[in-house]
Every structure is written in structure tokens, then in C-alpha cells.
Design a protein around this motif. Structure first.
Motif, mmCIF file in Angstrom:
data_model
loop_
_atom_site.group_PDB
_atom_site.id
_atom_site.type_symbol
_atom_site.label_atom_id
_atom_site.label_comp_id
_atom_site.label_asym_id
_atom_site.label_seq_id
_atom_site.Cartn_x
_atom_site.Cartn_y
_atom_site.Cartn_z
ATOM 1 N N ALA A 145 0.821 -1.221 0.000
ATOM 2 C CA ALA A 145 0.000 0.000 0.000
ATOM 3 C C ALA A 145 0.849 1.263 0.000
ATOM 4 N N TYR A 146 2.152 1.116 0.276
ATOM 5 C CA TYR A 146 3.008 2.295 0.409
ATOM 6 C C TYR A 146 4.265 2.204 -0.436
ATOM 7 N N ALA A 147 4.678 3.353 -0.952
ATOM 8 C CA ALA A 147 6.068 3.575 -1.361
ATOM 9 C C ALA A 147 6.636 4.509 -0.304
ATOM 10 N N LEU A 148 7.950 4.413 -0.064
ATOM 11 C CA LEU A 148 8.576 5.245 0.962
ATOM 12 C C LEU A 148 9.805 5.940 0.374
ATOM 13 N N LEU A 149 9.752 7.268 0.367
ATOM 14 C CA LEU A 149 10.881 8.074 -0.097
ATOM 15 C C LEU A 149 11.453 8.824 1.098
ATOM 16 N N ALA A 150 12.772 8.956 1.148
ATOM 17 C CA ALA A 150 13.397 9.715 2.234
ATOM 18 C C ALA A 150 14.260 10.827 1.657
ATOM 19 N N VAL A 151 14.115 12.020 2.227
ATOM 20 C CA VAL A 151 14.989 13.149 1.910
ATOM 21 C C VAL A 151 15.778 13.428 3.181
ATOM 22 N N GLN A 152 17.103 13.281 3.111
ATOM 23 C CA GLN A 152 17.936 13.396 4.297
ATOM 24 C C GLN A 152 19.067 14.387 4.055
ATOM 25 N N GLY A 153 19.399 15.162 5.101
ATOM 26 C CA GLY A 153 20.510 16.098 4.992
ATOM 27 C C GLY A 153 20.093 17.496 5.396
ATOM 28 N N PRO A 154 21.074 18.387 5.642
ATOM 29 C CA PRO A 154 20.767 19.726 6.158
ATOM 30 C C PRO A 154 19.885 20.581 5.250
ATOM 31 N N GLU A 155 19.887 20.297 3.945
ATOM 32 C CA GLU A 155 19.044 21.090 3.033
ATOM 33 C C GLU A 155 17.626 20.513 2.903
ATOM 34 N N PRO A 157 14.923 20.250 4.941
ATOM 35 C CA PRO A 157 13.734 21.039 5.305
ATOM 36 C C PRO A 157 13.376 22.085 4.250
ATOM 37 N N GLY A 158 14.383 22.774 3.700
ATOM 38 C CA GLY A 158 14.122 23.786 2.685
ATOM 39 C C GLY A 158 13.534 23.196 1.415
ATOM 40 N N ILE A 159 14.067 22.036 1.017
ATOM 41 C CA ILE A 159 13.561 21.367 -0.190
ATOM 42 C C ILE A 159 12.085 21.016 -0.019
ATOM 43 N N LEU A 160 11.772 20.427 1.145
ATOM 44 C CA LEU A 160 10.393 19.982 1.378
ATOM 45 C C LEU A 160 9.440 21.162 1.543
ATOM 46 N N LYS A 161 9.919 22.209 2.207
ATOM 47 C CA LYS A 161 9.074 23.400 2.415
ATOM 48 C C LYS A 161 8.616 23.994 1.084
ATOM 49 N N SER A 162 9.447 23.876 0.050
ATOM 50 C CA SER A 162 9.088 24.450 -1.249
ATOM 51 C C SER A 162 7.977 23.654 -1.930
ATOM 52 N N LEU A 163 7.667 22.472 -1.386
ATOM 53 C CA LEU A 163 6.679 21.593 -2.033
ATOM 54 C C LEU A 163 5.447 21.320 -1.174
ATOM 55 N N ASP A 197 19.237 15.613 9.897
ATOM 56 C CA ASP A 197 17.832 15.997 9.851
ATOM 57 C C ASP A 197 17.283 15.478 8.525
ATOM 58 N N GLY A 198 16.009 15.139 8.522
ATOM 59 C CA GLY A 198 15.427 14.642 7.278
ATOM 60 C C GLY A 198 14.019 14.157 7.473
#
Length: 372
Positions: A145-155, A157-163, A197-198
Motif C-alpha cells: 500500500a506504500y512507497a517510501l521516499l526519504a529526503v535526508q541532509g541539512p538542506e 527542510p528547505g527542499i520539502l518546504k518548497s513543495l 535531519d530529514g
């Protein structure tokens, strides 16, 4: 050789289009690396990396007694976890041996998601299903039922905030909230296995490619790159995070692994392994078992799992994980060693690498801690 065909994540074709080196990992065909493992590792430490973790095993537990079932089935006090929070815990057998380490998310009052390691997902599912007998709760296999993507590293939060317009600033470590990322419905969790962080994003498999592409585009300006399982291993090793099959196994209790804090004897009711774990706690207090320590090489030779740790011509322990550390620029290892040799700076400790006793410095874990 297993004749079972490898399972593929929803991102399989995309990984191949990026030139990924693929590998069999717990029955899944997964990207090991896209280019240089060192470059991928350092991207996560200094900028950001994007991972496909869709091989992890999601199990949903629902019903009026879901919390009570998980308190009985697992060693932690899961019923006390607040909605929107997550807890690191373990599932043990009756003898106290670790079947797997887990993250449990409380999605609602009567709904939890248990995330198991890919190699143990079936074992955990079977155990939870068996332990659910007599509880007003349902255990559901949600691996597909799931795919799982991870965004990890100091940048990240900024990447995710833009989306997303989800409140990422208010999202604490080990918490999750529903939201949309690049228009895709997701459970957004501030968790990870890298020491940085991630975020981990649980989405429907049919949305995985769209989300991966949106994250890639959003991260272009800050140096985000695709990362494989190889650098995930060196990142977690530097962060002193245990890996099942290396630092954790059914031969060890949480107390043997130095993780006795996850066992909550003060919760209501009985739980599987309680008696054996109480004895293990007592043993650990009076006669410490081997202790998990960090080892840093003085030379260039890389230790591997299973190599003997030696001192004064005697075997005093065993390496559980070892690799070159891109951050430290030296080979490192985690190892279980006799308590007498576990203090940082203990002299005369080495690793037997093919008959040669290579000198190593004993250090406290983790090797690497990010600046807050």
C-alpha cells in the motif's frame, strides 16, 4: 539459491534510467549506488540525498485495543504514544531475543503503523498476527500500500518546504503528520537513518515517481542527489545506529545490545518476553555483557563484520559492522567487546584482519553527531 523472483519498487524503472547499480536486498531489487558512494554519502552530510526505501515493511494495526495489543506484542509503551508521534521500539521472542527493531507511528487513537526492516517484515507480521489473538484489533499487511521516499541532509527542510504547506517547523523529530507534497497525499515523518535531519514520506506507490521527480527538481539548486543503500549503510554506521543482522539478532536481548532503555517494565499488563527480559536486565546490571563500542583505525585496512577484536593476544570481541568513513577519512567499525576493554582510549586493542592484528582506537558511539 532462491527461485523467488525479486520484488521491484514503484521507482524501479526510474532507478535504471539513472544508471543505478542494483542489488538483491531482502528479496527486493534495490539501488546500491548511482555513482560514487562517497559522493552520495557526503551529499547527505553537507547538502541532501534522496532515497527509495519502499522495501521497508509497513503493518497497520487498528481497532479499539490496538494500543493494548502493541503493548503486549512489543517491549515499548506504545499505548502512551501521542497521536502524530512515533516511537523506536523492538519486538522480542519469549526468550527476550530481538526479532526486529521497529518504528511505530500513531496515526489516530485506534490506528498505528508499524514499520519493520525488509528482511524481517514477514516475521514481524506473523508475530503480530499471532499475538493479536484475544484483542479487539486487526493486523493488516500494508507492504504493497506504500512507497517510501526519504529526503535526508541539512538542506532537506528547505527542499520539502518548497513543495508543501504542512507545518514542518512544528514537526518534531520522531513525529509525523498527514499532508500533501507536490500535490501528492503523504504521511510526512521527521525520521531517518542517517544521523542528519530529514524526512520520510509514505505515499501510494502510484504517486512515487511523480514525487521523486518533484523532489529532484526542488533540490537541484542546493545539490540534492539520488542515493543508494550503500551510503545509507555508511551514514548509519557513522551515526552509531544499529542494523538488524549486525548489531541486533535473536541471540541478543535489548540489554545485551545496550538498548535496554526501550524495554518498559512499568507499562500496564504483561508483554511477550517480560520475564526473560527482567532476568537479562538483572544480568546486565551485575555482570555487564559485551559492550557495543566504536573502533577507529590507525591504519588503512577496513574491518568487516565477523572479524575478531583482540587485545594482548586474546580475542575480546567481534566486529559487527565496518566500513571506510567518508566523514572521518578513516576505516571505522562497531564491535561488541568485553566490558574490561570497552572504555574509550583502552590501550592495546586491535582487529584481526586476515591474520594481522591492526591497531584500533576504542571510542564512544556515535562517531558522528550533527550540529543542531
Amino acid at each position: 539459491m532462491s527461485s523467488t523472483p525479486l520484488r521491484h519498487t514503484a521507482l524501479d524503472a526510474l532507478h535504471r534510467s539513472l544508471g543505478a547499480t542494483m542489488t538483491d536486498f531482502a528479496g527486493w531489487d534495490m539501488p546500491l549506488r548511482y555513482g560514487s558512494e562517497r559522493d552520495e554519502h557526503l551529499a547527505v552530510r553537507t547538502r541532501a540525498g534522496l532515497f527509495d526505501l519502499s522495501h521497508m515493511g509497513e503493518i497497520t494495526v487498528t481497532g479499539p485495543e490496538a494500543g493494548a495489543l502493541l503493548n503486549f506484542a512489543l517491549v515499548g509503551n506504545i499505548a502512551a504514544v501521542g497521536v502524530g508521534r512515533a516511537r523506536y521500539t523492538m519486538i522480542c521472542d519469549a526468550a527476550g531475543g530481538i526479532l526486529d527493531d521497529l518504528i511505530v507511528y500513531r496515526l489516530a487513537d485506534t490506528e498505528f503503523m508499524v514499520v519493520a526492516n525488509a528482511s524481517n517484515a514477514q516475521v514481524v507480521l506473523d508475530a503480530l498476527t499471532a499475538r493479536a489473538e484475544g484483542f479487539d484489533a486487526e493486523v493488516r499487511d500494508d507492504r504493497d500500500a506504500y512507497a517510501l521516499l526519504a529526503v535526508q541532509g541539512p538542506e532537506s527542510p528547505g527542499i520539502l518546504k518548497s513543495l508543501t504547506d504542512a507545518d514542518l517547523d512544528g514537526l518534531k523529530y520522531y513525529a509525523g503528520l498527514p499532508g500533501t507534497v507536490a500535490g501528492v497525499p503523504a504521511l510526512i515523518a521527521r525520521t531517518g537513518y542517517t544521523g542528519e535531519d530529514g524526512f520520510e514520506l509514505f505515499v501510494k506507490p502510484e504517486h512515487a515517481v511523480e514525487l521523486w521527480q518533484a523532489l529532484t527538481k526542488a533540490g537541484e539548486g542546493v545539490g540534492l542527489i539520488a542515493c543508494g543503500l550503500s551510503c545509507r549503510d555508511t551514514l548509519r554506521l557513522e551515526a552509531g545506529m544499529p542494523l538488524y543482522g549486525h548489531e541486533l539478532s535473536t541471540a541478543l536481548t535489548p540489554f545485551d545490545a545496550g538498548l535496554g532503555r526501550v524495554v518498559k517494565f512499568d507499562k500496564d499488563g504483561d508483554f511477550v518476553g517480560r520475564e526473560a527480559l527482567a532476568q537479562a536486565a538483572e544480568r546486565a546490571a551485575t555482570n555487564p555483557p559485551r559492550v557495543l563500542v566504536g573502533l577507529v583505525a590507525e591504519g588503512r585496512r577496513v574491518p568487516r563484520a565477523g572479524y575478531a577484536v583482540v587485545a594482548g593476544g586474546e580475542v575480546i570481541g567481534e566486529v559487527t559492522s565496518g566500513a571506510p568513513s567518508p566523514t572521518l577519512g578513516k576505516p571505522i567499525a562497531m564491535a561488541y567487546v568485553d566490558a574490561a576493554h570497552a572504555a574509550p582510549g583502552t590501550p592495546g586493542v586491535g582487529v584481526d584482519i586476515r591474520g594481522s592484528h591492526e591497531p584500533y582506537e576504542v571510542v564512544a558511539l556515535p562517531f558522528y553527531k550533527r550540529r543542531k
